[in-house]
Motif scaffolding. Structure first.
Motif, PDB file in Angstrom:
ATOM      1  N   GLN A  22       0.836  -1.205   0.000  1.00 39.59           N
ATOM      2  CA  GLN A  22       0.000   0.000   0.000  1.00 39.59           C
ATOM      3  C   GLN A  22       0.874   1.260   0.000  1.00 39.59           C
ATOM      4  OE1 GLN A  22      -3.425   0.061  -0.150  1.00 39.59           O
ATOM      5  NE2 GLN A  22      -3.313  -2.154  -0.371  1.00 39.59           N
ATOM      6  N   ALA A  23       1.854   1.296   0.876  1.00 39.39           N
ATOM      7  CA  ALA A  23       2.713   2.480   0.985  1.00 39.39           C
ATOM      8  C   ALA A  23       3.662   2.598  -0.209  1.00 39.39           C
ATOM      9  CB  ALA A  23       3.508   2.428   2.287  1.00 39.39           C
ATOM     10  N   ALA A  24       4.192   1.463  -0.680  1.00 34.36           N
ATOM     11  CA  ALA A  24       5.142   1.488  -1.789  1.00 34.36           C
ATOM     12  C   ALA A  24       4.482   1.970  -3.076  1.00 34.36           C
ATOM     13  CB  ALA A  24       5.741   0.103  -1.988  1.00 34.36           C
ATOM     14  N   ARG A  25       3.238   1.611  -3.281  1.00 34.48           N
ATOM     15  CA  ARG A  25       2.515   2.077  -4.475  1.00 34.48           C
ATOM     16  C   ARG A  25       2.353   3.584  -4.474  1.00 34.48           C
ATOM     17  NH1 ARG A  25      -1.640  -2.754  -3.907  1.00 34.48           N
ATOM     18  NH2 ARG A  25      -0.517  -4.313  -5.122  1.00 34.48           N
ATOM     19  N   GLN A  26       2.383   4.172  -3.294  1.00 32.21           N
ATOM     20  CA  GLN A  26       2.293   5.636  -3.187  1.00 32.21           C
ATOM     21  C   GLN A  26       3.680   6.279  -3.182  1.00 32.21           C
ATOM     22  OE1 GLN A  26      -0.737   7.227  -0.436  1.00 32.21           O
ATOM     23  NE2 GLN A  26      -1.154   5.080   0.070  1.00 32.21           N
ATOM     24  N   GLY A  27       4.723   5.470  -3.378  1.00 33.09           N
ATOM     25  CA  GLY A  27       6.075   5.990  -3.519  1.00 33.09           C
ATOM     26  C   GLY A  27       6.880   6.104  -2.243  1.00 33.09           C
ATOM     27  N   HIS A  28       6.477   5.428  -1.173  1.00 35.79           N
ATOM     28  CA  HIS A  28       7.232   5.509   0.075  1.00 35.79           C
ATOM     29  C   HIS A  28       8.513   4.680  -0.052  1.00 35.79           C
ATOM     30  CE1 HIS A  28       8.228   5.297   4.318  1.00 35.79           C
ATOM     31  NE2 HIS A  28       7.396   6.309   4.507  1.00 35.79           N
ATOM     32  N   PRO A  29       9.711   5.323   0.005  1.00 34.90           N
ATOM     33  CA  PRO A  29      10.963   4.610  -0.253  1.00 34.90           C
ATOM     34  C   PRO A  29      11.290   3.509   0.758  1.00 34.90           C
ATOM     35  CG  PRO A  29      11.391   6.915   0.287  1.00 34.90           C
ATOM     36  CD  PRO A  29       9.920   6.741   0.218  1.00 34.90           C
ATOM     37  N   ALA A  30      10.998   3.705   2.040  1.00 35.20           N
ATOM     38  CA  ALA A  30      11.302   2.665   3.032  1.00 35.20           C
ATOM     39  C   ALA A  30      10.429   1.438   2.795  1.00 35.20           C
ATOM     40  CB  ALA A  30      11.101   3.199   4.447  1.00 35.20           C
ATOM     41  N   ALA A  31       9.171   1.655   2.433  1.00 37.83           N
ATOM     42  CA  ALA A  31       8.279   0.536   2.137  1.00 37.83           C
ATOM     43  C   ALA A  31       8.755  -0.208   0.885  1.00 37.83           C
ATOM     44  CB  ALA A  31       6.848   1.032   1.947  1.00 37.83           C
ATOM     45  N   GLN A  32       9.219   0.536  -0.100  1.00 39.86           N
ATOM     46  CA  GLN A  32       9.750  -0.092  -1.312  1.00 39.86           C
ATOM     47  C   GLN A  32      10.978  -0.937  -0.986  1.00 39.86           C
ATOM     48  OE1 GLN A  32      10.288   3.514  -3.553  1.00 39.86           O
ATOM     49  NE2 GLN A  32       8.282   3.341  -4.537  1.00 39.86           N
ATOM     50  N   ALA A  33      11.845  -0.417  -0.110  1.00 38.67           N
ATOM     51  CA  ALA A  33      13.054  -1.160   0.283  1.00 38.67           C
ATOM     52  C   ALA A  33      12.687  -2.433   1.051  1.00 38.67           C
ATOM     53  CB  ALA A  33      13.964  -0.271   1.128  1.00 38.67           C
ATOM     54  N   ARG A  34      11.682  -2.343   1.921  1.00 45.26           N
ATOM     55  CA  ARG A  34      11.248  -3.550   2.639  1.00 45.26           C
ATOM     56  C   ARG A  34      10.673  -4.581   1.684  1.00 45.26           C
ATOM     57  NH1 ARG A  34      10.056   0.139   6.760  1.00 45.26           N
ATOM     58  NH2 ARG A  34       7.976   0.499   5.936  1.00 45.26           N
ATOM     59  N   LEU A  35       9.970  -4.131   0.647  1.00 43.48           N
ATOM     60  CA  LEU A  35       9.443  -5.073  -0.347  1.00 43.48           C
ATOM     61  C   LEU A  35      10.579  -5.786  -1.076  1.00 43.48           C
ATOM     62  CD1 LEU A  35       6.349  -3.293  -1.917  1.00 43.48           C
ATOM     63  CD2 LEU A  35       6.393  -5.354  -0.513  1.00 43.48           C
ATOM     64  N   VAL A  36      11.656  -5.081  -1.342  1.00 43.31           N
ATOM     65  CA  VAL A  36      12.828  -5.715  -1.959  1.00 43.31           C
ATOM     66  C   VAL A  36      13.315  -6.847  -1.064  1.00 43.31           C
ATOM     67  CG1 VAL A  36      15.242  -5.383  -2.637  1.00 43.31           C
ATOM     68  CG2 VAL A  36      13.535  -3.653  -3.232  1.00 43.31           C
ATOM     69  N   THR A  37      13.456  -6.573   0.221  1.00 40.63           N
ATOM     70  CA  THR A  37      13.918  -7.588   1.176  1.00 40.63           C
ATOM     71  C   THR A  37      12.938  -8.747   1.256  1.00 40.63           C
ATOM     72  OG1 THR A  37      15.009  -5.870   2.466  1.00 40.63           O
ATOM     73  CG2 THR A  37      14.621  -7.966   3.572  1.00 40.63           C
ATOM     74  N   ILE A  38      11.658  -8.434   1.328  1.00 40.92           N
ATOM     75  CA  ILE A  38      10.629  -9.481   1.431  1.00 40.92           C
ATOM     76  C   ILE A  38      10.696 -10.410   0.232  1.00 40.92           C
ATOM     77  CG2 ILE A  38       8.128  -9.863   1.292  1.00 40.92           C
ATOM     78  CD1 ILE A  38       7.835  -7.379   3.141  1.00 40.92           C
ATOM     79  N   TYR A  39      10.777  -9.848  -0.973  1.00 36.70           N
ATOM     80  CA  TYR A  39      10.801 -10.689  -2.175  1.00 36.70           C
ATOM     81  C   TYR A  39      12.142 -11.389  -2.367  1.00 36.70           C
ATOM     82  CZ  TYR A  39       6.212  -9.112  -3.646  1.00 36.70           C
ATOM     83  OH  TYR A  39       4.861  -8.885  -3.705  1.00 36.70           O
ATOM     84  N   GLN A  40      13.243 -10.749  -2.010  1.00 33.29           N
ATOM     85  CA  GLN A  40      14.557 -11.395  -2.139  1.00 33.29           C
ATOM     86  C   GLN A  40      14.690 -12.591  -1.220  1.00 33.29           C
ATOM     87  OE1 GLN A  40      17.492  -8.363  -1.420  1.00 33.29           O
ATOM     88  NE2 GLN A  40      17.884  -8.072  -3.604  1.00 33.29           N
ATOM     89  N   ARG A  41      14.213 -12.451   0.004  1.00 34.88           N
ATOM     90  CA  ARG A  41      14.372 -13.521   0.995  1.00 34.88           C
ATOM     91  C   ARG A  41      13.188 -14.473   1.057  1.00 34.88           C
ATOM     92  NH1 ARG A  41      16.770 -10.051   6.074  1.00 34.88           N
ATOM     93  NH2 ARG A  41      18.622  -9.279   5.007  1.00 34.88           N
ATOM     94  N   GLY A  42      12.088 -14.112   0.414  1.00 32.93           N
ATOM     95  CA  GLY A  42      10.901 -14.947   0.464  1.00 32.93           C
ATOM     96  C   GLY A  42      10.255 -14.941   1.841  1.00 32.93           C
ATOM     97  N   LEU A  43      10.111 -13.773   2.428  1.00 34.26           N
ATOM     98  CA  LEU A  43       9.526 -13.652   3.767  1.00 34.26           C
ATOM     99  C   LEU A  43       8.006 -13.530   3.656  1.00 34.26           C
ATOM    100  CD1 LEU A  43      12.045 -11.053   5.236  1.00 34.26           C
ATOM    101  CD2 LEU A  43      12.074 -13.533   5.513  1.00 34.26           C
ATOM    102  N   GLY A  44       7.307 -14.616   3.913  1.00 29.89           N
ATOM    103  CA  GLY A  44       5.851 -14.604   3.831  1.00 29.89           C
ATOM    104  C   GLY A  44       5.324 -14.780   2.425  1.00 29.89           C
ATOM    105  N   VAL A  45       6.212 -14.808   1.450  1.00 34.17           N
ATOM    106  CA  VAL A  45       5.856 -15.037   0.045  1.00 34.17           C
ATOM    107  C   VAL A  45       6.920 -15.935  -0.569  1.00 34.17           C
ATOM    108  CG1 VAL A  45       4.673 -12.839  -0.315  1.00 34.17           C
ATOM    109  CG2 VAL A  45       7.102 -12.991  -0.758  1.00 34.17           C
ATOM    110  N   GLU A  46       6.647 -16.416  -1.757  1.00 27.41           N
ATOM    111  CA  GLU A  46       7.660 -17.195  -2.473  1.00 27.41           C
ATOM    112  C   GLU A  46       8.734 -16.232  -2.982  1.00 27.41           C
ATOM    113  OE1 GLU A  46       7.647 -20.186  -6.253  1.00 27.41           O
ATOM    114  OE2 GLU A  46       5.931 -20.214  -4.885  1.00 27.41           O
ATOM    115  N   ARG A  47       9.995 -16.666  -2.942  1.00 28.93           N
ATOM    116  CA  ARG A  47      11.084 -15.814  -3.437  1.00 28.93           C
ATOM    117  C   ARG A  47      10.798 -15.400  -4.872  1.00 28.93           C
ATOM    118  NH1 ARG A  47      16.163 -17.343  -4.212  1.00 28.93           N
ATOM    119  NH2 ARG A  47      16.962 -15.308  -3.722  1.00 28.93           N
ATOM    120  N   ASP A  48      10.981 -14.138  -5.162  1.00 27.19           N
ATOM    121  CA  ASP A  48      10.724 -13.612  -6.501  1.00 27.19           C
ATOM    122  C   ASP A  48      11.747 -12.525  -6.820  1.00 27.19           C
ATOM    123  OD1 ASP A  48       9.744 -12.678  -8.902  1.00 27.19           O
ATOM    124  OD2 ASP A  48       7.678 -12.460  -8.196  1.00 27.19           O
ATOM    125  N   PRO A  49      12.910 -12.928  -7.346  1.00 25.22           N
ATOM    126  CA  PRO A  49      13.961 -11.947  -7.640  1.00 25.22           C
ATOM    127  C   PRO A  49      13.528 -10.875  -8.642  1.00 25.22           C
ATOM    128  CG  PRO A  49      14.825 -14.184  -7.756  1.00 25.22           C
ATOM    129  CD  PRO A  49      13.354 -14.298  -7.619  1.00 25.22           C
TER     130      PRO A  49
END
Length: 165
Positions: free
Chosen positions: A106-133
């Motif tokens: 929600q926050a990243a879609r509105q351009g929040h940089p910290a939220a975007q950075a956390r999404l990078v970590t979430i997808y790189q490590r597969g935290l709560g989702v399947e890994r998606d580089p």
């Protein structure tokens, strides 16, 4: 061989004096008073208590989220969404990562940089989702991009009027 130092206030009276001094300093630290002759000392005491308060104040967690924060996030406040996402992310665990993913999106879609950075970590490590580089790199590229401008009601109304004409 090191010898254990004994307290210079070994007597009972010395300990009572320390407690009395501490109480006096504490009252100086928490109650504003007129500046005294030892203003630097009083300021040091205030700073120390302020730091201690910061250290011992519990950080927000998923168990003690403010209803106001949740209300703001639900209403679309980007900073509240990012803060909520950060809280869930820092708590860890599958259910918290899922909530973190939701609020980070929600926050990243509105351009929040910290939220975007956390999404990078979430997808790189597969935290709560399947890994998606690929998704991680997409969010990585979007970090620092300007937030999208939201159109005001007047500009939208003007565009509709032009289309009808």
């Amino acid at each position: 061989m090191h010898r254990k130092r004994s307290c210079s206030t070994g007597s009972g009276q010395g300990k009572v004096k320390l407690v009395q001094d501490f109480k006096q300093f504490f009252s100086l630290a928490v109650q504003p008073r007129e500046p005294c002759n030892e203003c630097n000392r009083c300021q040091m005491i205030r700073n120390t208590f302020s730091k201690l308060k910061t250290i011992f104040t519990p950080r927000p967690s998923a168990t003690n989220i403010s209803p106001r924060l949740l209300e703001l996030a639900t209403s679309g406040n980007v900073d509240a969404q990012a803060k909520l996402a950060e809280i869930y992310f820092n708590d860890g665990g599958a259910e918290h990562y899922a909530a973190s993913l939701h609020w980070n999106r929600q926050a990243a879609r509105q351009g929040h940089p910290a939220a975007q950075a956390r999404l990078v970590t979430i997808y790189q490590r597969g935290l709560g989702v399947e890994r998606d580089p690929k998704e991680a790199s997409r969010w990585l590229r979007s970090i620092g991009q300007p937030r999208p401008r939201h159109e005001t009601g007047a500009s939208v109304t003007g565009k509709i009027a032009k289309q009808e004409a």
